[in-house]
Scaffold this motif. Structure first.
Motif, PDB file in Angstrom:
ATOM      1  N   SER A 299       0.823  -1.205   0.000  1.00 48.72           N
ATOM      2  CA  SER A 299       0.000   0.000   0.000  1.00 48.72           C
ATOM      3  C   SER A 299       0.863   1.264   0.000  1.00 48.72           C
ATOM      4  CB  SER A 299      -0.963   0.009   1.186  1.00 48.72           C
ATOM      5  OG  SER A 299      -0.250   0.020   2.386  1.00 48.72           O
ATOM      6  N   GLU A 300       2.003   1.206   0.635  1.00 48.89           N
ATOM      7  CA  GLU A 300       2.919   2.358   0.670  1.00 48.89           C
ATOM      8  C   GLU A 300       4.354   1.886   0.818  1.00 48.89           C
ATOM      9  OE1 GLU A 300       2.369   5.670   0.330  1.00 48.89           O
ATOM     10  OE2 GLU A 300       0.207   5.355   0.137  1.00 48.89           O
TER      11      GLU A 300
ATOM     12  N   LEU B 164       7.360   2.984   2.726  1.00 49.74           N
ATOM     13  CA  LEU B 164       7.569   3.899   3.845  1.00 49.74           C
ATOM     14  C   LEU B 164       8.994   4.417   3.968  1.00 49.74           C
ATOM     15  CD1 LEU B 164       5.446   1.924   6.460  1.00 49.74           C
ATOM     16  CD2 LEU B 164       4.756   3.916   5.109  1.00 49.74           C
ATOM     17  N   SER B 165       9.963   3.538   3.746  1.00 53.99           N
ATOM     18  CA  SER B 165      11.357   3.934   3.939  1.00 53.99           C
ATOM     19  C   SER B 165      12.244   3.049   3.076  1.00 53.99           C
ATOM     20  CB  SER B 165      11.732   3.791   5.411  1.00 53.99           C
ATOM     21  OG  SER B 165      13.088   4.090   5.603  1.00 53.99           O
ATOM     22  N   TRP B 166      13.372   3.599   2.625  1.00 52.27           N
ATOM     23  CA  TRP B 166      14.305   2.821   1.822  1.00 52.27           C
ATOM     24  C   TRP B 166      15.726   3.282   2.088  1.00 52.27           C
ATOM     25  CZ3 TRP B 166      17.842   4.201  -2.018  1.00 52.27           C
ATOM     26  CH2 TRP B 166      18.424   3.128  -2.681  1.00 52.27           C
ATOM     27  N   SER B 167      16.613   2.320   2.255  1.00 50.29           N
ATOM     28  CA  SER B 167      18.037   2.577   2.401  1.00 50.29           C
ATOM     29  C   SER B 167      18.771   1.428   1.731  1.00 50.29           C
ATOM     30  CB  SER B 167      18.425   2.648   3.876  1.00 50.29           C
ATOM     31  OG  SER B 167      19.826   2.622   4.008  1.00 50.29           O
ATOM     32  N   GLU B 168      19.759   1.747   0.920  1.00 49.79           N
ATOM     33  CA  GLU B 168      20.489   0.703   0.198  1.00 49.79           C
ATOM     34  C   GLU B 168      21.177  -0.262   1.153  1.00 49.79           C
ATOM     35  OE1 GLU B 168      23.944   0.376  -3.229  1.00 49.79           O
ATOM     36  OE2 GLU B 168      22.796   2.221  -3.037  1.00 49.79           O
ATOM     37  N   GLU B 169      21.670   0.253   2.272  1.00 48.80           N
ATOM     38  CA  GLU B 169      22.370  -0.593   3.232  1.00 48.80           C
ATOM     39  C   GLU B 169      21.420  -1.348   4.159  1.00 48.80           C
ATOM     40  OE1 GLU B 169      23.042   2.949   3.411  1.00 48.80           O
ATOM     41  OE2 GLU B 169      24.419   2.712   1.740  1.00 48.80           O
ATOM     42  N   LYS B 170      20.284  -0.743   4.490  1.00 49.12           N
ATOM     43  CA  LYS B 170      19.391  -1.324   5.492  1.00 49.12           C
ATOM     44  C   LYS B 170      18.164  -2.015   4.921  1.00 49.12           C
ATOM     45  CE  LYS B 170      20.763   1.955   9.015  1.00 49.12           C
ATOM     46  NZ  LYS B 170      20.323   3.011   9.914  1.00 49.12           N
ATOM     47  N   GLY B 171      17.774  -1.721   3.695  1.00 53.80           N
ATOM     48  CA  GLY B 171      16.600  -2.340   3.097  1.00 53.80           C
ATOM     49  C   GLY B 171      15.416  -1.395   3.041  1.00 53.80           C
ATOM     50  N   ARG B 172      14.215  -1.955   2.955  1.00 54.61           N
ATOM     51  CA  ARG B 172      12.995  -1.168   2.803  1.00 54.61           C
ATOM     52  C   ARG B 172      11.974  -1.513   3.884  1.00 54.61           C
ATOM     53  NH1 ARG B 172      11.743  -2.256  -3.512  1.00 54.61           N
ATOM     54  NH2 ARG B 172      13.855  -2.906  -3.842  1.00 54.61           N
ATOM     55  N   LEU B 173      11.147  -0.549   4.185  1.00 50.76           N
ATOM     56  CA  LEU B 173      10.003  -0.761   5.057  1.00 50.76           C
ATOM     57  C   LEU B 173       8.769  -0.415   4.234  1.00 50.76           C
ATOM     58  CD1 LEU B 173       8.993  -1.468   7.911  1.00 50.76           C
ATOM     59  CD2 LEU B 173       9.093   0.980   8.422  1.00 50.76           C
ATOM     60  N   VAL B 174       7.837  -1.353   4.153  1.00 52.70           N
ATOM     61  CA  VAL B 174       6.629  -1.135   3.361  1.00 52.70           C
ATOM     62  C   VAL B 174       5.396  -1.334   4.229  1.00 52.70           C
ATOM     63  CG1 VAL B 174       7.730  -1.863   1.201  1.00 52.70           C
ATOM     64  CG2 VAL B 174       6.486  -3.539   2.557  1.00 52.70           C
ATOM     65  N   SER B 175       4.332  -0.685   3.829  1.00 56.56           N
ATOM     66  CA  SER B 175       3.028  -0.916   4.444  1.00 56.56           C
ATOM     67  C   SER B 175       2.329  -1.946   3.562  1.00 56.56           C
ATOM     68  CB  SER B 175       2.236   0.390   4.486  1.00 56.56           C
ATOM     69  OG  SER B 175       0.945   0.145   4.991  1.00 56.56           O
ATOM     70  N   PHE B 176       1.933  -3.049   4.167  1.00 57.96           N
ATOM     71  CA  PHE B 176       1.376  -4.190   3.437  1.00 57.96           C
ATOM     72  C   PHE B 176      -0.095  -4.337   3.791  1.00 57.96           C
ATOM     73  CE2 PHE B 176       1.108  -8.784   2.412  1.00 57.96           C
ATOM     74  CZ  PHE B 176       1.675  -8.755   1.159  1.00 57.96           C
ATOM     75  N   LYS B 177      -0.961  -4.240   2.790  1.00 63.02           N
ATOM     76  CA  LYS B 177      -2.407  -4.308   3.001  1.00 63.02           C
ATOM     77  C   LYS B 177      -2.882  -5.743   2.806  1.00 63.02           C
ATOM     78  CE  LYS B 177      -5.336  -2.602  -0.074  1.00 63.02           C
ATOM     79  NZ  LYS B 177      -6.157  -1.668  -0.854  1.00 63.02           N
ATOM     80  N   THR B 178      -3.565  -6.272   3.814  1.00 60.32           N
ATOM     81  CA  THR B 178      -4.095  -7.628   3.745  1.00 60.32           C
ATOM     82  C   THR B 178      -5.491  -7.643   4.357  1.00 60.32           C
ATOM     83  OG1 THR B 178      -3.600  -9.952   4.215  1.00 60.32           O
ATOM     84  CG2 THR B 178      -3.056  -8.368   5.920  1.00 60.32           C
TER      85      THR B 178
END
Length: 133
Positions: free
Chosen positions: A68-69, A71-85
């Motif tokens: 759904s969104e 939220l955050s992205w960093s090449e070293e740390k990865g991504r944070l996403v909002s997941f709609k279920t």
């Protein structure tokens, strides 16, 4: 008693038959839809997760839904996403961490995924396997 003439199958017929079987097999492999890969783990019980996520820490679950969104992205740390279920005819949004090993994956808003995820410290959900639905 007359002898019958033995007929041999021409080499061209055998070769063309083998070639036809190989071509049909290749076409079937590439053109027919394959069976979707499913996560072998059980589905996440969202009510248990929302009540006390640390209770299920260390367990692996399957989650199906859509991004759904981002939220955050960093090449070293990865991504944070909002997941709609969906859960019990309600839409629920879960934060899912995608570690750097999934950085080559082109994740976009609105795409559907099947995610095999582990509940890690403090109730964070970390993706272990991702398959596009």
């Amino acid at each position: 008693m007359a002898r019958r003439k033995k007929t041999k199958t021409p080499v061209a017929w055998i070769t063309s038959s083998i070639l036809m079987v190989v071509l049909l097999s290749a076409a079937a492999f590439f053109l027919l839809p394959g069976q979707k890969k499913r996560t072998s783990s059980s589905s996440l019980d969202i009510s248990v997760y929302l009540d006390n996520a640390s209770q299920i820490r260390g367990n692996t679950y399957g989650i199906e839904g859509e991004i759904s969104e981002l939220l955050s992205w960093s090449e070293e740390k990865g991504r944070l996403v909002s997941f709609k279920t969906d859960f019990k005819s309600q839409t629920v949004f879960l934060p899912i961490y995608l570690p750097p090993e999934f950085s080559d994956l082109n994740v976009q808003k609105g795409q559907r995924y099947q995610i095999k995820a582990e509940i890690i410290r403090d109730g964070f959900i970390q993706a272990r396997e991702i398959d596009k639905s």
